[in-house]
Design a protein around this motif. Structure first.
Motif, short mmCIF file in Angstrom:
data_model
loop_
_atom_site.label_atom_id
_atom_site.label_comp_id
_atom_site.label_asym_id
_atom_site.label_seq_id
_atom_site.Cartn_x
_atom_site.Cartn_y
_atom_site.Cartn_z
N UNK A 1 48.42 42.36 -15.53
CA UNK A 1 48.75 42.85 -14.19
C UNK A 1 48.51 44.35 -14.04
N UNK A 2 48.46 45.08 -15.15
CA UNK A 2 48.16 46.51 -15.05
C UNK A 2 46.79 46.74 -14.41
N UNK A 3 45.85 45.87 -14.75
CA UNK A 3 44.50 45.97 -14.19
C UNK A 3 44.35 45.19 -12.89
N UNK A 4 44.92 44.00 -12.85
CA UNK A 4 44.67 43.10 -11.73
C UNK A 4 45.50 43.43 -10.49
N UNK A 5 46.71 43.96 -10.70
CA UNK A 5 47.60 44.23 -9.58
C UNK A 5 47.86 45.73 -9.40
N UNK A 6 48.27 46.39 -10.47
CA UNK A 6 48.64 47.80 -10.35
C UNK A 6 47.47 48.69 -9.96
N UNK A 7 46.35 48.53 -10.67
CA UNK A 7 45.23 49.45 -10.48
C UNK A 7 44.70 49.46 -9.05
N UNK A 8 44.45 48.32 -8.41
CA UNK A 8 43.97 48.37 -7.01
C UNK A 8 44.97 49.04 -6.07
N UNK A 9 46.27 48.79 -6.27
CA UNK A 9 47.28 49.43 -5.42
C UNK A 9 47.30 50.93 -5.64
N UNK A 10 47.14 51.36 -6.88
CA UNK A 10 47.12 52.79 -7.18
C UNK A 10 45.91 53.46 -6.53
N UNK A 11 44.78 52.82 -6.58
CA UNK A 11 43.56 53.39 -5.99
C UNK A 11 43.73 53.57 -4.49
N UNK A 12 44.27 52.55 -3.82
CA UNK A 12 44.49 52.65 -2.37
C UNK A 12 45.44 53.80 -2.04
N UNK A 13 46.50 53.90 -2.82
CA UNK A 13 47.51 54.94 -2.59
C UNK A 13 46.90 56.33 -2.70
N UNK B 1 71.08 64.71 -2.07
CA UNK B 1 71.33 65.42 -0.80
C UNK B 1 70.50 66.69 -0.64
N UNK B 2 69.73 67.04 -1.67
CA UNK B 2 68.91 68.26 -1.62
C UNK B 2 67.44 67.99 -1.34
N UNK B 3 67.09 66.71 -1.20
CA UNK B 3 65.70 66.33 -0.96
C UNK B 3 65.63 65.40 0.24
N UNK B 4 64.43 65.17 0.71
CA UNK B 4 64.22 64.09 1.67
C UNK B 4 63.80 62.88 0.88
N UNK B 5 64.66 61.86 0.83
CA UNK B 5 64.32 60.65 0.08
C UNK B 5 63.78 59.59 1.03
N UNK B 6 62.64 59.01 0.65
CA UNK B 6 62.00 57.97 1.46
C UNK B 6 61.78 56.75 0.57
N UNK B 7 62.51 55.68 0.85
CA UNK B 7 62.32 54.44 0.10
C UNK B 7 61.00 53.80 0.51
N UNK B 8 60.18 53.44 -0.47
CA UNK B 8 58.86 52.88 -0.15
C UNK B 8 58.31 52.13 -1.36
N UNK B 9 57.76 50.97 -1.12
CA UNK B 9 57.02 50.23 -2.15
C UNK B 9 55.55 50.25 -1.74
N UNK B 10 54.82 51.24 -2.24
CA UNK B 10 53.44 51.41 -1.79
C UNK B 10 52.53 50.32 -2.32
N UNK B 11 53.00 49.52 -3.27
CA UNK B 11 52.21 48.38 -3.73
C UNK B 11 52.08 47.31 -2.65
N UNK B 12 53.09 47.18 -1.82
CA UNK B 12 53.12 46.10 -0.83
C UNK B 12 52.84 46.59 0.59
#
Length: 282
Positions: free
Chosen positions: A85-97, A44-55
């Protein structure tokens, strides 16, 4: 000052958010589950925003309200260190983010890395040592660090890469060493199977890790890599024995049941010279 924290409901993340709230910062917290976030005292002390930035693909800088600082703790799929998947899936999503923040030139970017970026080495590990990761996770993280450095050179923003070592504390994964020990004691087991326990490691309580991450993020004196650790070594066996003693438990350690990971050195700890220089200025 507005601070965005990703991975806010994770082991480190919820302590980072709490430290920032306790120190009266304007916090935007994000993770994939609003229901999980509601369980924390800071909700209740923050603004919480649910988000899956991978998708999702969007301008995350604008989506999260144009934060002054990004403390990026999120990463999917741990502790499966050798999975592709750390390289094939996670890394590209992290770079975009990250790119959506970097291109604004307005947000300081702070990301947690890992001591596994150093590879199979022993002794005191300093930030100036070359990275030589031997796990897929370590390679992915180190590649993201290099990418962040390139972005900073292109766009001119401030950044820190905070290399975590070994953590412990309340809320840790039940698959981790000390939670497994606690569970065995609670069950009334007479023996606790483990490795030989001869590894020397650098452990730090998660609350202190969170404090250091926040203080690194809030300082302006130094960009680049900073080890986040105790600078001290303790054997895994001693760590477990101290926990048994602390709990007053009667359980025997069954040593040598599990082998030592091939992707870790036997005795290493972090150089904390840069850490103390940074946090003393924060």
């Amino acid at each position: 000052m507005k601070i965005l924290v990703t991975g806010a409901t994770g082991f480190v993340g919820h302590y980072v958010v709490q430290w920032l709230v306790d120190h009266d910062y304007d916090v935007v917290a994000t993770a994939t589950s609003d229901e999980k976030a509601k369980k924390f005292a800071w909700y209740d002390s923050v603004k919480f925003v649910a988000c899956d930035y991978y998708s999702e693909e969007k301008n995350f800088y604008e989506f999260f309200g144009e934060p002054d600082i990004l403390i990026h703790l999120a990463w999917k799929g741990l502790p499966n260190y050798m999975m592709r998947f750390h390289l094939e899936e996670n890394l590209p999503a992290e770079m975009r983010f990250l790119r959506s923040f970097a291109e604004t030139r307005k947000t300081k970017i702070v990301i947690t890395g890992t001591c596994y970026e150093y590879g199979v080495v022993n002794g005191c590990l300093s930030e100036d040592m070359p990275a030589n990761p031997t796990t897929v996770y370590g390679v992915a993280k180190d590649t993201l660090r290099r990418y962040l450095s390139f972005l900073a050179g292109e766009y001119g923003f401030s950044w820190n890469w905070v290399r975590l070592f070994f953590l412990y504390g309340k809320g840790q994964s039940p698959k981790s060493l000390l939670p497994q020990l606690d569970a065995a004691i609670e069950r009334g087991d007479t023996e606790f199977p483990m490795s030989g326990g001869e590894q020397l490691r650098d452990y730090l309580l998660v609350e202190k890790v969170a404090e250091y991450v926040c203080r690194i993020a809030l300082q302006d004196a130094m960009s680049g890599v900073v080890n986040c650790c105790s600078g001290k070594m303790i054997s895994v066996r001693q760590l477990v024995e101290e926990r048994v003693s602390e709990l007053g438990a009667e359980i025997s350690l069954k040593l040598g049941v599990y082998g030592y990971p091939a992707y870790e050195g036997m005795a290493f700890w972090g150089d904390v010279s840069r850490l103390h220089e940074v946090i003393d200025d924060a």
